[in-house]
Design a protein around this motif. Structure first.
Motif, PDB file in Angstrom:
ATOM      1  N   VAL B 398       0.848  -1.202   0.000  1.00 33.73           N
ATOM      2  CA  VAL B 398       0.000   0.000   0.000  1.00 33.73           C
ATOM      3  C   VAL B 398       0.884   1.254   0.000  1.00 33.73           C
ATOM      4  CG1 VAL B 398      -1.644   1.360   1.363  1.00 33.73           C
ATOM      5  CG2 VAL B 398      -1.957  -1.105   1.162  1.00 33.73           C
ATOM      6  N   GLY B 399       1.870   1.273   0.900  1.00 31.80           N
ATOM      7  CA  GLY B 399       2.714   2.462   1.053  1.00 31.80           C
ATOM      8  C   GLY B 399       3.555   2.749  -0.179  1.00 31.80           C
ATOM      9  N   SER B 400       4.155   1.708  -0.750  1.00 28.94           N
ATOM     10  CA  SER B 400       5.041   1.941  -1.904  1.00 28.94           C
ATOM     11  C   SER B 400       4.245   2.371  -3.121  1.00 28.94           C
ATOM     12  CB  SER B 400       5.867   0.687  -2.207  1.00 28.94           C
ATOM     13  OG  SER B 400       5.018  -0.411  -2.427  1.00 28.94           O
ATOM     14  N   SER B 401       3.071   1.760  -3.357  1.00 28.25           N
ATOM     15  CA  SER B 401       2.304   2.175  -4.534  1.00 28.25           C
ATOM     16  C   SER B 401       1.681   3.557  -4.311  1.00 28.25           C
ATOM     17  CB  SER B 401       1.255   1.124  -4.929  1.00 28.25           C
ATOM     18  OG  SER B 401       0.545   0.675  -3.818  1.00 28.25           O
ATOM     19  N   ALA B 402       1.345   3.886  -3.062  1.00 24.13           N
ATOM     20  CA  ALA B 402       0.822   5.229  -2.781  1.00 24.13           C
ATOM     21  C   ALA B 402       1.913   6.277  -2.999  1.00 24.13           C
ATOM     22  CB  ALA B 402       0.295   5.306  -1.355  1.00 24.13           C
TER      23      ALA B 402
END
Lengths: 91, 523
Positions: B398-402
C-alpha cells in the motif's frame, strides 16, 4: 463461478495464518529454498515446508499435497508434485 | 540498497520476470555496482517530479523524452559490451504485460470517445435537473454521476475534463460550493478509474498481477463500495455546511438548455461492456461490443453521424475524391492543413499513443533494472526490513504504490513502474492476483487525483480555466485553486484508508489457496 458470486467473494476478514488440511492438494508460490530438496512457502504467515521442491522451484507456482499441519504454530509439510506456473512476469 | 554484491548467479530469483529466456539471459554489470542499473528509472522519476510537480507540465510526451534520456545515460555506466544493454531494452519492450495493456487502452479509448461525443454527459446533466437536485445535494449527486460516467468510459482524466466543462458550471448556477463540487468530480473519477473494466489503470493492475480483468473488477467492488458509501455521506453533510457563490441570471434556464436526456441511452453501451467483461469475456471482445452498440444507438438516435465516427478530409486533387464525395465519411477540403483522418474512433485511440510509447520505455528500463540487479537489491532489502510478515507486506505494498503515485503525475506510468515490485512481494506471501491488483490499483487511482500536480487535478483545472471564456457569468474568482481541493477528494483519501485497514485486519484478503485468478490470456 457466477457473476454475483464473483462480487460476493472475499467479504470477510481473513486470518494471517490460514489453516491447511492434510491430504489436500494446493498451489503455492515457493518463497525460498531451505536446502537442495526442501522449499519453503509462506501462505500469509503460515509456513509450509515442501519436500522435493529444490532451488529451481523458487518463485515458481507449484502443486503440493499437504502431509502435515500444526495449527498451534501455523506450520506444515507437504510433498512436491509438479511446477504449475511462474511469476506474473513470466507472461 | 546496492553495491552489496555484483554477481551473476544463475539461480537469481528475478530471472523469472523474463519470458522464455529466463535462465540463459545475460546479466548486465554496471560501474558503481548493481544499484546503478536503477539509473534509467531513477532519472525518469526525478524528471517526472520536476516536470509534473515542480513545473506543473502534465505532458506525456515530455515524460517519453525523460525516459529516453534515462536509458541513454544508463548505457554509459555499463561494463563491457553495450550490446547486452541494448538487447535488454528490446527484451523488456516485448514483454506481454506492455503489449496487452496497450491493446486494451486503444480499444477503451475508442469506446470512451464515442460515449463522450454521443452526449452521455448531457444526459447526466438532464438527470440531475429532472431529479430536482438542489445546491446542498448537488456535490453528492455529482459524485454519483461522475462515478457512473467514469465507470463507463474508463478514463478518469477524460471524465474530469467532461464534468468540469459541463457539470461544474451547472452546479455553480444551482448554488453548490465550487471546491466541494470539484472534489466530488475528482472523487467520481477515482471511483471509475479504479473500478471500470475499461480503465487503463484497472487493465495495468490486472495484467501486471496475472489476473483476469472481470475477476479483478468484481473482487475490488467491496473496497470501492465501502469507501464510496462514506464519501457519499461526506458530500451530503459537507453540502449542507459549505455554501455556494452568488451568481446573477436565470440559472434554471441555462441548465435546461444544456440538458439532453437522450444521451442516457449510453447507459446501455456501458452495461454491455461491464456485463461482458465481468462475465469473463475477452476484454477486447467486451469493449468491441460496447463500441458497436454505442455507435449503433448514436446513429439511430441521431446523436452522431457516420462522419462523426470516422471522417476523411481529402485534398481537391486526390484522384478518387470527387467521384466519391457523396460518401458521408468523405469531405474535400481546400485548406491543405485540414487534410487528414478524424472522428471519434481515431481521436479515442490516438489519446493513448504517447502513453503506449512511454509504457514500452518504462518496461524496458525496468528490465534493465532487473538484469542489472537493482530490482533484486530493493526487493531483498524490503523483504528483510519491511515485509517481514503478511500484514507488513500488505502495508508495504500500500505504502510503496501510494508513494510512487503521489510523486508521479501520470498514474498509469507510476503503476507500470511499481507493478513488478508489488507482484514479487505479494507472491512471496501467496496473496492471489486479485488482492495484489486491488492493493496496487486503489492507491494508483486515489493518488492520481488528489494533489495539485496529479494528472486528474491538472486535467480538470485546465478545463476549468476555459470556463470564464465560455460563460459570461463565470468570473475568474470562481476558479478553484488546486491546493484547496486536496482535503475534499473524499473517495481518494477513503480508498487509501480502506486498504490500510484491510491490510491490518485482513478484510478482503485472499490467498492463492482460497482462489486463483483466472488466466491473464483472457486479455
Amino acid at each position: 463461478m457466477s457473476i454475483l458470486m464473483k462480487y460476493l467473494k472475499g467479504w470477510r476478514f481473513r486470518s494471517s495464518t490460514p489453516s491447511l488440511t492434510e491430504g489436500d492438494e494446493i498451489n503455492v508460490f515457493v518463497a525460498e529454498s531451505e536446502d537442495r530438496d526442501t522449499g519453503l512457502a509462506y501462505i500469509g504467515d503460515t509456513e509450509l515446508r515442501i519436500d522435493g521442491a529444490g532451488p529451481e522451484t523458487v518463485e515458481k507456482r507449484v502443486r503440493v499435497r499437504v502431509t502435515e499441519f500444526d495449527a498451534s504454530d501455523a506450520t506444515g509439510r507437504g510433498e512436491f508434485l509438479e511446477v504449475v506456473g511462474g511469476s506474473s512476469y513470466t507472461g | 540498497m546496492s553495491g552489496r554484491r555484483d554477481d551473476s548467479s544463475a539461480d537469481d530469483p528475478t530471472d523469472s520476470f523474463v519470458s522464455g529466456t529466463a535462465d540463459e539471459a545475460p546479466r548486465i554489470a554496471f560501474y558503481g555496482g548493481r544499484g546503478m542499473s536503477a539509473l534509467p528509472i531513477a532519472f525518469f522519476i526525478v524528471w517526472a517530479i520536476v516536470q509534473t510537480a515542480l513545473w506543473r507540465i502534465s505532458d506525456t510526451g515530455g515524460l517519453v523524452v525523460g525516459m529516453l534520456i534515462g536509458l541513454i545515460l544508463g548505457m554509459f555506466f555499463v561494463r563491457g559490451d553495450w550490446k547486452t544493454y541494448a538487447n535488454t531494452i528490446f527484451e523488456g519492450m516485448t514483454q506481454p504485460v506492455a503489449v496487452t495493456a496497450i491493446v486494451a487502452w486503444i480499444w477503451a479509448g475508442m469506446f470512451a470517445e464515442v460515449l463522450q461525443d454521443g452526449g452521455f454527459v448531457d444526459g447526466l446533466v438532464w438527470l440531475a435537473d429532472v431529479g430536482g437536485i438542489g445546491s446542498a445535494l448537488f456535490p453528492a449527486a455529482t459524485f454519483v454521476l461522475a462515478a457512473l460516467f467514469t465507470t463507463g468510459i474508463g478514463t478518469g482524466y477524460g471524465a474530469a475534463i467532461a464534468f468540469v466543462t459541463l457539470f461544474f458550471p451547472a452546479g455553480l448556477l444551482l448554488g453548490a460550493n465550487p471546491v466541494l463540487l470539484f472534489g466530488a468530480i475528482l472523487s467520481g473519477a477515482i471511483f471509475g478509474d479504479n473500478l471500470a473494466p475499461v480503465s487503463d489503470t484497472t487493465i495495468v493492475s490486472a495484467v501486471t498481477q496475472d489476473a483476469d480483468i472481470g475477476g479483478v473488477v468484481a473482487s475490488r467492488f467491496k473496497y470501492v463500495f465501502v469507501a464510496a458509501v462514506v464519501a457519499f455521506a461526506g458530500y451530503l453533510v459537507a453540502g449542507q455546511f459549505m455554501g455556494g457563490l452568488e451568481i446573477a441570471g436565470d440559472a434554471a434556464e441555462i441548465l435546461v438548455a444544456e440538458s439532453e436526456p437522450i444521451g442516457l441511452v449510453h447507459l446501455v453501451s456501458m452495461g454491455v461492456v461491464i456485463g461482458t467483461a465481468v462475465a469473463g469475456r475477452h476484454i477486447v471482445e467486451a469493449i468491441s461490443w460496447g463500441i458497436v452498440v454505442a455507435i449503433a444507438v448514436s446513429l439511430v438516435l441521431g446523436l452522431l453521424s457516420i462522419g462523426d465516427v470516422v471522417a476523411f478530409n481529402a485534398p481537391e486533387d486526390a484522384p478518387l475524391a470527387e467521384p466519391l464525395e457523396f460518401l458521408p465519411i468523405l469531405t474535400i477540403v481546400d485548406d491543405p492543413d485540414a487534410v487528414g483522418v478524424g472522428g471519434s474512433l481515431l481521436e479515442g485511440a490516438a489519446g493513448f499513443f504517447e502513453l503506449a510509447i512511454l509504457v514500452l520505455l518504462i518496461i524496458a528500463a525496468a528490465q534493465i533494472m532487473i538484469r542489472g540487479g537493482a530490482f533484486d537489491a530493493i526487493l531483498e532489502w524490503s523483504i528483510e526490513n519491511l515485509a517481514t510478515n503478511v500484514r507488513n507486506a500488505e502495508l508495504t505494498m500500500v505504502g510503496s504504490s501510494a508513494l510512487i503515485n503521489a510523486v508521479i503525475t501520470i498514474n498509469t506510468a507510476a503503476e507500470v513502474a511499481i507493478g513488478p515490485y508489488i507482484s514479487k512481494i505479494g507472491e512471496r506471501f501467496n496473496l492471489n492476483g486479485y488482492r495484489r491488483a486491488n492493493i496496487l490499483d486503489a492507491q494508483t487511482a486515489a493518488l492520481g487525483y488528489i494533489f495539485p500536480w496529479s494528472g486528474g487535478v491538472l486535467a480538470g483545472y485546465t478545463a476549468m480555466q476555459d470556463l470564464p471564456g465560455e460563460y459570461d457569468w463565470f468570473t475568474a474568482d470562481m476558479l478553484v485553486t488546486p491546493i484547496d481541493v486536496v482535503p475534499f477528494v473524499f473517495q481518494g483519501w477513503l480508498l487509501v484508508a480502506v486498504f490500510v485497514i484491510a491490510a491490518i485486519t485482513g478484510f478482503g484478503r485472499e490467498y492463492l489457496i482460497d482462489r486463483e485468478s483466472e488466466e491473464v490470456a483472457r486479455l
